[in-house]
Motif scaffolding. Sequence first.
Motif, PDB file in Angstrom:
ATOM      1  N   VAL A  64       0.870  -1.175   0.000  1.00 23.94           N
ATOM      2  CA  VAL A  64       0.000   0.000   0.000  1.00 23.94           C
ATOM      3  C   VAL A  64       0.908   1.226   0.000  1.00 23.94           C
ATOM      4  O   VAL A  64       1.797   1.340   0.842  1.00 23.94           O
ATOM      5  N   TRP A  66       1.359   5.681  -0.919  1.00 25.00           N
ATOM      6  CA  TRP A  66       0.760   6.993  -1.156  1.00 25.00           C
ATOM      7  C   TRP A  66       1.012   7.384  -2.605  1.00 25.00           C
ATOM      8  O   TRP A  66       2.089   7.123  -3.143  1.00 25.00           O
ATOM      9  N   LYS A  67       0.034   8.018  -3.221  1.00 19.95           N
ATOM     10  CA  LYS A  67       0.181   8.504  -4.586  1.00 19.95           C
ATOM     11  C   LYS A  67      -0.601   9.803  -4.709  1.00 19.95           C
ATOM     12  O   LYS A  67      -1.709   9.921  -4.182  1.00 19.95           O
ATOM     13  N   VAL A  69      -2.827  12.271  -6.793  1.00 19.60           N
ATOM     14  CA  VAL A  69      -3.722  12.217  -7.946  1.00 19.60           C
ATOM     15  C   VAL A  69      -3.322  13.351  -8.892  1.00 19.60           C
ATOM     16  O   VAL A  69      -3.394  14.529  -8.527  1.00 19.60           O
ATOM     17  N   VAL A  84      -3.000   3.771  -2.482  1.00 21.62           N
ATOM     18  CA  VAL A  84      -3.175   2.840  -3.588  1.00 21.62           C
ATOM     19  C   VAL A  84      -2.740   1.460  -3.099  1.00 21.62           C
ATOM     20  O   VAL A  84      -1.775   1.350  -2.350  1.00 21.62           O
ATOM     21  N   GLY A  85      -3.446   0.441  -3.516  1.00 19.84           N
ATOM     22  CA  GLY A  85      -3.072  -0.920  -3.137  1.00 19.84           C
ATOM     23  C   GLY A  85      -4.110  -1.603  -2.273  1.00 19.84           C
ATOM     24  O   GLY A  85      -3.865  -2.657  -1.709  1.00 19.84           O
ATOM     25  N   LYS A  88      -9.580  -1.912  -6.152  1.00 16.27           N
ATOM     26  CA  LYS A  88      -9.899  -1.110  -7.335  1.00 16.27           C
ATOM     27  C   LYS A  88     -10.027   0.380  -7.040  1.00 16.27           C
ATOM     28  O   LYS A  88      -9.805   1.210  -7.912  1.00 16.27           O
ATOM     29  N   ASP A  90      -8.919   3.731  -4.937  1.00 15.68           N
ATOM     30  CA  ASP A  90      -7.952   4.391  -4.059  1.00 15.68           C
ATOM     31  C   ASP A  90      -8.734   5.158  -2.997  1.00 15.68           C
ATOM     32  O   ASP A  90      -9.869   5.579  -3.237  1.00 15.68           O
TER      33      ASP A  90
END
Length: 136
Positions: A64, A66-67, A69, A84-85, A88, A90
């Motif tokens: 898992v 952090w991303k 957007v 994310v992770g 489907k 986030d």
Amino acid sequence: MLSEWLAKHVESVKLNEEEKEKIKNSQPFPIAIPESVISSVTKSLAFDVGIYLGEVLRKKNPWVIWKQVSTGKRNYFYGQMVLVGLGKVDICPMHIVEVFCVGVKEGEYTDGKRLLSLFNMWREKAQNNKPADDDV
């Protein structure tokens, strides 16, 4: 204990008529205008608790991440950090914790158990989305 503590520290501020009118005029369609909103202190606490919960989840589940957007300028979370992770979809734990605080303010959540159940659901989704050992 954290979710119960946060539920006890939710504060709201009453909106004056000018603030209500500003909200009303900023909406593309009619909405119910609240009498009060959560305070800036509560928003700050919600952000901090959201980051904390996200980090706990990430530390226990290294797949898992952090991303930010960065696509879809119409995306509600454009420019914000999400996890994310988990499957489907986030999630933005900071936003979810702020929504929890609004629920406390509105009297929908009278204790912190709802936030704890959300975290447990995220943890379960992370575990169900664990990649094969050679992918981690």
